[in-house]
Design a protein around this motif. Sequence first.
Motif, mmCIF file in Angstrom:
data_model
loop_
_atom_site.group_PDB
_atom_site.id
_atom_site.type_symbol
_atom_site.label_atom_id
_atom_site.label_comp_id
_atom_site.label_asym_id
_atom_site.label_seq_id
_atom_site.Cartn_x
_atom_site.Cartn_y
_atom_site.Cartn_z
ATOM 1 N N GLN A 202 0.691 -1.033 -0.137
ATOM 2 C CA GLN A 202 0.082 -0.170 -0.177
ATOM 3 C C GLN A 202 0.695 1.082 -0.102
ATOM 4 O OE1 GLN A 202 -3.783 -0.389 2.155
ATOM 5 N NE2 GLN A 202 -2.556 -1.700 3.611
ATOM 6 N N GLN A 203 2.059 1.045 -0.962
ATOM 7 C CA GLN A 203 3.047 2.583 -0.753
ATOM 8 C C GLN A 203 2.573 2.568 -2.358
ATOM 9 O OE1 GLN A 203 5.168 3.453 1.520
ATOM 10 N NE2 GLN A 203 4.719 2.059 3.144
ATOM 11 N N ARG A 204 2.040 3.839 -1.942
ATOM 12 C CA ARG A 204 1.426 4.564 -3.379
ATOM 13 C C ARG A 204 2.185 5.347 -4.471
ATOM 14 N NH1 ARG A 204 -2.238 8.954 -0.075
ATOM 15 N NH2 ARG A 204 -0.474 8.718 1.422
ATOM 16 N N THR A 205 3.254 5.696 -4.135
ATOM 17 C CA THR A 205 4.282 6.052 -5.461
ATOM 18 C C THR A 205 5.196 4.634 -5.461
ATOM 19 O OG1 THR A 205 4.825 7.538 -3.244
ATOM 20 C CG2 THR A 205 6.619 7.092 -4.727
ATOM 21 N N VAL A 206 5.205 3.541 -4.816
ATOM 22 C CA VAL A 206 5.672 2.059 -4.760
ATOM 23 C C VAL A 206 4.212 2.132 -6.452
ATOM 24 C CG1 VAL A 206 6.705 0.156 -4.871
ATOM 25 C CG2 VAL A 206 7.038 1.910 -3.224
ATOM 26 N N TRP A 207 3.395 1.648 -5.738
ATOM 27 C CA TRP A 207 2.319 1.480 -7.075
ATOM 28 C C TRP A 207 2.816 2.301 -8.017
ATOM 29 C CZ3 TRP A 207 -3.135 1.423 -3.401
ATOM 30 C CH2 TRP A 207 -3.007 0.217 -2.698
ATOM 31 N N ALA A 208 2.547 3.628 -7.735
ATOM 32 C CA ALA A 208 2.398 4.124 -9.135
ATOM 33 C C ALA A 208 3.752 4.115 -10.191
ATOM 34 C CB ALA A 208 2.864 6.354 -9.428
ATOM 35 N N THR A 209 4.775 4.320 -9.573
ATOM 36 C CA THR A 209 6.032 3.320 -10.147
ATOM 37 C C THR A 209 6.488 2.285 -10.824
ATOM 38 O OG1 THR A 209 8.084 4.559 -8.658
ATOM 39 C CG2 THR A 209 8.282 3.058 -10.012
ATOM 40 N N GLY B 27 21.882 20.344 -10.123
ATOM 41 C CA GLY B 27 22.362 20.011 -11.457
ATOM 42 C C GLY B 27 23.653 19.125 -12.213
ATOM 43 N N ALA B 28 24.457 19.240 -10.813
ATOM 44 C CA ALA B 28 25.507 17.767 -11.331
ATOM 45 C C ALA B 28 24.763 16.608 -10.549
ATOM 46 C CB ALA B 28 26.450 18.559 -10.269
ATOM 47 N N MET B 29 23.562 16.685 -10.074
ATOM 48 C CA MET B 29 23.443 14.847 -9.669
ATOM 49 C C MET B 29 22.727 14.554 -11.176
ATOM 50 S SD MET B 29 20.600 13.615 -7.223
ATOM 51 C CE MET B 29 19.032 14.019 -8.234
ATOM 52 N N LEU B 30 21.721 15.368 -11.451
ATOM 53 C CA LEU B 30 21.190 15.238 -12.675
ATOM 54 C C LEU B 30 22.037 14.941 -14.300
ATOM 55 C CD1 LEU B 30 18.121 18.315 -11.693
ATOM 56 C CD2 LEU B 30 18.516 15.388 -11.755
ATOM 57 N N VAL B 31 22.702 15.688 -14.039
ATOM 58 C CA VAL B 31 23.838 15.264 -15.668
ATOM 59 C C VAL B 31 24.524 14.450 -15.377
ATOM 60 C CG1 VAL B 31 26.404 15.792 -16.049
ATOM 61 C CG2 VAL B 31 24.851 17.663 -15.693
ATOM 62 N N ILE B 32 24.687 13.651 -14.374
ATOM 63 C CA ILE B 32 25.648 12.106 -13.858
ATOM 64 C C ILE B 32 24.043 11.440 -14.903
ATOM 65 C CG2 ILE B 32 26.590 10.498 -12.318
ATOM 66 C CD1 ILE B 32 27.480 13.027 -10.586
ATOM 67 N N PHE B 33 22.882 11.125 -13.896
ATOM 68 C CA PHE B 33 21.473 10.939 -13.898
ATOM 69 C C PHE B 33 20.739 10.482 -15.187
ATOM 70 C CE2 PHE B 33 17.306 9.259 -12.056
ATOM 71 C CZ PHE B 33 17.979 7.809 -11.934
ATOM 72 N N LEU B 34 20.548 11.972 -15.727
ATOM 73 C CA LEU B 34 19.626 11.986 -16.554
ATOM 74 C C LEU B 34 19.522 11.502 -18.212
ATOM 75 C CD1 LEU B 34 17.191 15.123 -16.157
ATOM 76 C CD2 LEU B 34 16.541 12.944 -15.471
ATOM 77 N N LEU C 215 17.364 -1.930 -16.845
ATOM 78 C CA LEU C 215 18.348 -1.358 -15.965
ATOM 79 C C LEU C 215 17.372 0.158 -16.328
ATOM 80 C CD1 LEU C 215 21.650 -2.603 -17.063
ATOM 81 C CD2 LEU C 215 20.902 -3.138 -14.921
ATOM 82 N N GLU C 216 17.488 0.216 -17.499
ATOM 83 C CA GLU C 216 16.658 1.348 -17.272
ATOM 84 C C GLU C 216 15.502 1.085 -16.402
ATOM 85 O OE1 GLU C 216 14.607 5.182 -19.324
ATOM 86 O OE2 GLU C 216 16.534 3.858 -18.561
ATOM 87 N N CYS C 217 14.240 0.354 -16.377
ATOM 88 C CA CYS C 217 13.819 0.074 -15.511
ATOM 89 C C CYS C 217 14.033 0.360 -13.928
ATOM 90 C CB CYS C 217 12.915 -1.078 -14.966
ATOM 91 S SG CYS C 217 11.623 -1.361 -16.498
ATOM 92 N N ILE C 218 15.348 0.215 -13.821
ATOM 93 C CA ILE C 218 15.942 0.194 -11.908
ATOM 94 C C ILE C 218 16.525 2.197 -11.921
ATOM 95 C CG2 ILE C 218 17.953 0.650 -10.860
ATOM 96 C CD1 ILE C 218 18.237 -3.246 -11.821
ATOM 97 N N LEU C 219 16.450 2.670 -13.310
ATOM 98 C CA LEU C 219 16.989 4.017 -13.401
ATOM 99 C C LEU C 219 15.800 4.744 -12.983
ATOM 100 C CD1 LEU C 219 19.491 4.160 -16.216
ATOM 101 C CD2 LEU C 219 20.093 5.322 -13.766
ATOM 102 N N VAL C 220 14.381 4.179 -13.713
ATOM 103 C CA VAL C 220 13.575 5.020 -13.632
ATOM 104 C C VAL C 220 12.674 5.042 -12.087
ATOM 105 C CG1 VAL C 220 10.858 5.046 -14.356
ATOM 106 C CG2 VAL C 220 12.718 4.831 -15.891
ATOM 107 N N CYS C 221 12.949 3.553 -11.801
ATOM 108 C CA CYS C 221 12.423 3.874 -10.774
ATOM 109 C C CYS C 221 13.093 4.291 -9.396
ATOM 110 C CB CYS C 221 12.805 2.237 -10.078
ATOM 111 S SG CYS C 221 11.961 1.301 -10.018
ATOM 112 N N PHE C 222 14.344 4.985 -9.843
ATOM 113 C CA PHE C 222 14.670 5.468 -8.538
ATOM 114 C C PHE C 222 14.162 7.734 -8.891
ATOM 115 C CE2 PHE C 222 17.664 2.523 -7.514
ATOM 116 C CZ PHE C 222 17.855 2.680 -5.997
ATOM 117 N N LEU C 223 14.114 7.680 -10.493
ATOM 118 C CA LEU C 223 14.266 8.735 -11.000
ATOM 119 C C LEU C 223 12.647 9.329 -10.004
ATOM 120 C CD1 LEU C 223 14.570 11.004 -12.652
ATOM 121 C CD2 LEU C 223 12.912 9.564 -14.604
#
Length: 433
Positions: free
Chosen positions: A229-236, A357-364, A379-387
């Motif tokens: 019942q963690q809604r953020t994780v449901w949406a993810t 901005g530096a964090m997003l330069v690494i991540f996005l 692996l793309e799904c893992i990135l989207v999970c954290f995003l």
Amino acid sequence: MTTLLFLVVAVILLSIAVGLVRMHPRIVYWVVSLYAVTAWEYPNFGTIGTFGGTTITLGDGLAVALVVAGVLDARTALRRFRPPALIAGALVIVLLAAALARGIEEYGLGAAVNESRAFLYVLGILLWAVTRPWPTGEIAYAQKFFVVVQGVGLCVVATYHVIRYGLGGTADFVLVNGELNQTGRPLVSGQALLLTLCAILALRVWHQGGQTRYLTLSGLFVVFVLISQQRTVWATAIVLALLLLARGPRSLRTKLVALVGVCLVGGVLVVAAHSSMSSVIDEFAGSASNTGTYSARLTSWLGLIAESVQEGPLTVLFGAPFGHGYARFEGVGRWVVFAPHNWYVTVYLREGLVGLGAMLVIFLPRVVAGLRSQRDVFLECILVCFLLYGWTYSWQWWTCLPLALAFLDRAFPALAEPVSVPATASRRLQEIR
């Protein structure tokens, strides 16, 4: 004299810890798993004592050991990251160190260190992970370890919580050990996120090796994500399902619809065993529709950002020092001091626009690269999970090891071809089993 002796012992133990995490990475897997499965009962697990006005924990020692090990093996990162990402990573580290030093000077060692832990732990586990050699065999072992130990372990933990405390909702809390008030939901948000990551890794293992039991485990994990019942994780999870349907391998797409149906049926059967169907439906409907928490958080984020802007351009650009605190009104008459449930806002508040901005330069760029054809969709799904998860929660360090898998190649990893076993070999394997 006592302080000197303490420091000498600490240096010796730290040196041993650095050697262990460099030479025996599987120790880190077990430690991370211990923190993951105990996060509901013991969110502050591993307290050792106090020094200089701050609490010392096992996590502190591990984080420092991981950072030191990562720095010693930093050459590996040079081969895995392009120059912009390397510069951005170095900038993040410098800003964190500066915020900690300023915080110790302005607010004292205890306040500064306590507030910096969330950053230090995430930095430690990721820096260590991206500087390991990671041969193919070790990656295969790590994936299966996370699936079996963490994934199955969290399912057992969730089952125990439902049996002992019942299936609570978003507004329910239970008293743990006579001291801790914990959510009535079977898993905390980070555990539900980790279970989602384990479901993705199980699909990746199944795709690479064709072992049906990992496909079954992935479905089981999704059932428990639903129960959490963690809604953020449901949406993810919904976004991940759509991504897999659009970009996943054909062998997975043909099974995904059936898998989702089985998961939903399984989830209903499991929860129905512990309460009446009508109350279960009401509980889940309430969890899905209750937006009061999000509204309060949004108020917090806007208030904290406005406060940082009022403190001047230096705070906006480089953030406030650790120890500054996060005090604000979360709604009418509700004064809170805990960190905001938003990783991006939290990073901005302590590292400013430059650090964010530096964090997003690494991540996005990694997220964008993973959307190209023939890239590893898991692996793309893992990135989207954290995003997505970072929008309403901070990243927990014990969830971050799978994230490193997306950063092990300079270019985003290609989707590995599934292993095909000849029919004769398959029959022999069945006979052996």
